[in-house]
Scaffold this active site. Sequence first.
Site, mmCIF file in Angstrom:
data_model
loop_
_atom_site.group_PDB
_atom_site.id
_atom_site.type_symbol
_atom_site.label_atom_id
_atom_site.label_comp_id
_atom_site.label_asym_id
_atom_site.label_seq_id
_atom_site.Cartn_x
_atom_site.Cartn_y
_atom_site.Cartn_z
ATOM 1 N N TYR A 65 1.350 13.165 2.687
ATOM 2 C CA TYR A 65 2.679 12.574 2.874
ATOM 3 C C TYR A 65 3.259 12.203 1.494
ATOM 4 O O TYR A 65 2.590 11.550 0.690
ATOM 5 C CB TYR A 65 2.572 11.331 3.768
ATOM 6 N N ARG B 224 2.625 -15.966 8.099
ATOM 7 C CA ARG B 224 2.115 -14.831 7.301
ATOM 8 C C ARG B 224 0.655 -14.564 7.650
ATOM 9 O O ARG B 224 0.232 -13.424 7.790
ATOM 10 C CB ARG B 224 2.284 -15.080 5.801
ATOM 11 N N ASP C 67 -5.371 8.427 7.565
ATOM 12 C CA ASP C 67 -3.999 8.198 8.009
ATOM 13 C C ASP C 67 -3.838 8.967 9.321
ATOM 14 O O ASP C 67 -3.757 10.192 9.330
ATOM 15 C CB ASP C 67 -3.016 8.702 6.940
ATOM 16 N N LYS D 95 6.414 5.937 13.514
ATOM 17 C CA LYS D 95 6.453 7.277 14.091
ATOM 18 C C LYS D 95 6.063 7.217 15.571
ATOM 19 O O LYS D 95 6.764 6.617 16.349
ATOM 20 C CB LYS D 95 5.549 8.204 13.265
HETATM 21 C C1 PLP Z 1 6.015 8.093 7.457
HETATM 22 C C2 PLP Z 1 4.623 8.210 7.003
HETATM 23 C C3 PLP Z 1 4.057 7.255 6.141
HETATM 24 C C4 PLP Z 1 4.860 6.098 5.593
HETATM 25 O O1 PLP Z 1 5.233 5.194 6.604
HETATM 26 P P1 PLP Z 1 6.551 4.286 6.587
HETATM 27 O O2 PLP Z 1 6.486 3.580 7.887
HETATM 28 O O3 PLP Z 1 7.730 5.180 6.441
HETATM 29 O O4 PLP Z 1 6.425 3.374 5.421
HETATM 30 C C5 PLP Z 1 2.724 7.409 5.801
HETATM 31 N N1 PLP Z 1 1.984 8.452 6.253
HETATM 32 C C6 PLP Z 1 2.499 9.387 7.061
HETATM 33 C C7 PLP Z 1 1.648 10.511 7.530
HETATM 34 C C8 PLP Z 1 3.829 9.301 7.464
HETATM 35 O O5 PLP Z 1 4.338 10.250 8.256
#
Ligand code: PLP
Length: 387
Positions: A98, A46, A170, A195
């Site tokens: 998001y 961890r 983000d 993504k």
């Molecule tokens: C998909 C997404 C998230 C969340 O991520 P996960 O991997 O699905 O938990 C956060 N911010 C943005 C901009 C996203 O597209």
Amino acid sequence: MRLETKLIQAGVGRDEKTGAVSFPVYYATAYRHPALGQSTGFDYTRTANPTRTVLEEAIAEAESGDAGFACASGMAAVHTVMGLFSQGDHLIVSLDLYGGTYRLFEQVLSRYGLSFTYVDLRDLEAVHNALRAETKAIFVETPTNPLMQITDLRQIAGLAKQHGLLTIVDNTFMTPYCQRPLELGADIVLHSATKYLGGHNDVLAGLIVTKGEELSEKIRFLHNSIGAVLGPQDSWLLVRGMKTLALRMERHQTNALAVAKKLQEHPAVAEVFYPGLQEHPGHAIQASQASGYSGMVSFRVRSAEQVGLFLQNLRIVSFAESLGGVESLCTYPATQTHADIPLEVREYVGVCDRLLRLSVGIEHPEDLIADLFQALDASLVVGGAAR
Ligand SMILES: *Cc1c(COP(=O)(O)O)cnc(C)c1O
């Protein structure tokens, strides 16, 4: 080394015992200590895992940060970062956010005494007006999701510094290949690596990158204390995906620009949102702070009745949630990614029931355009948008 080279070299030859080019997956959860008071650098998985370390160092370098942290998902990354804040603290957040992050803030973290004000971060006066004595950070998504509005990162980070606030970005939509917020003054960058960084629609992961030793230590403590860390197999998958990031992003953006331009010509389409288009209101700011425009394109059809037929007729583009993979996907934010945002809020920010979001993949652009056009043609059978 340039970013392309750095990413490809991640972990190469680092397993000194074997010289493995692809760094191995270390499943071991426990590591033998050479002697009392000594450690190989790995004690318990961890806290640190060798495969995860390769990934964490690669993303830290790619984002020009000081430390990287791999989490079980993008949401786990957001939640871990939010561990910096305490009861009573307030954050200013991008308005068009998001949906999952909005849900975490409003339905989970608000119960712990954090509060959030959602502001159009293009409007500095609105940001000033939202400032309170308890404000601790500005949380930015740029481009916003799904309306692709561009926030001037230098401006926001400058304002945040003036008021002693952290800037958290983000960077999921842009990736460090197109945009590196830490170089523009941000303190923390996070990703849903599910993504573009993973890139193949086959691994769920989140990443955090920090600037500065103090902040890095704070996040290191939270990452280990909360424990929402990424497993070794997924860490390996992510390293392998990130090696081709540069190539994929180049193709994503040329395809996205071609698709965005063509969509504007179709009579079933009312509006197209892509920061790479000259006429996009954020185009100049984007060009000044990023080296590209990524592969996300949103568009509005003329009537909501078109949506069902359009989605049902897509053959190459999959009607599916998520983005950033080699396969093109189409999302309907109103009922999918943004379903947890109250209707009034959604409509106010412009996420209406005529809005669709495309994650343009790396297929041949002509095939994608042909698929989108035949589905748009089919969507015109009903609705008020006669050709
Ligand atoms: C998909 C997404 C998230 C969340 O991520 P996960 O991997 O699905 O938990 C956060 N911010 C943005 C901009 C996203 O597209």
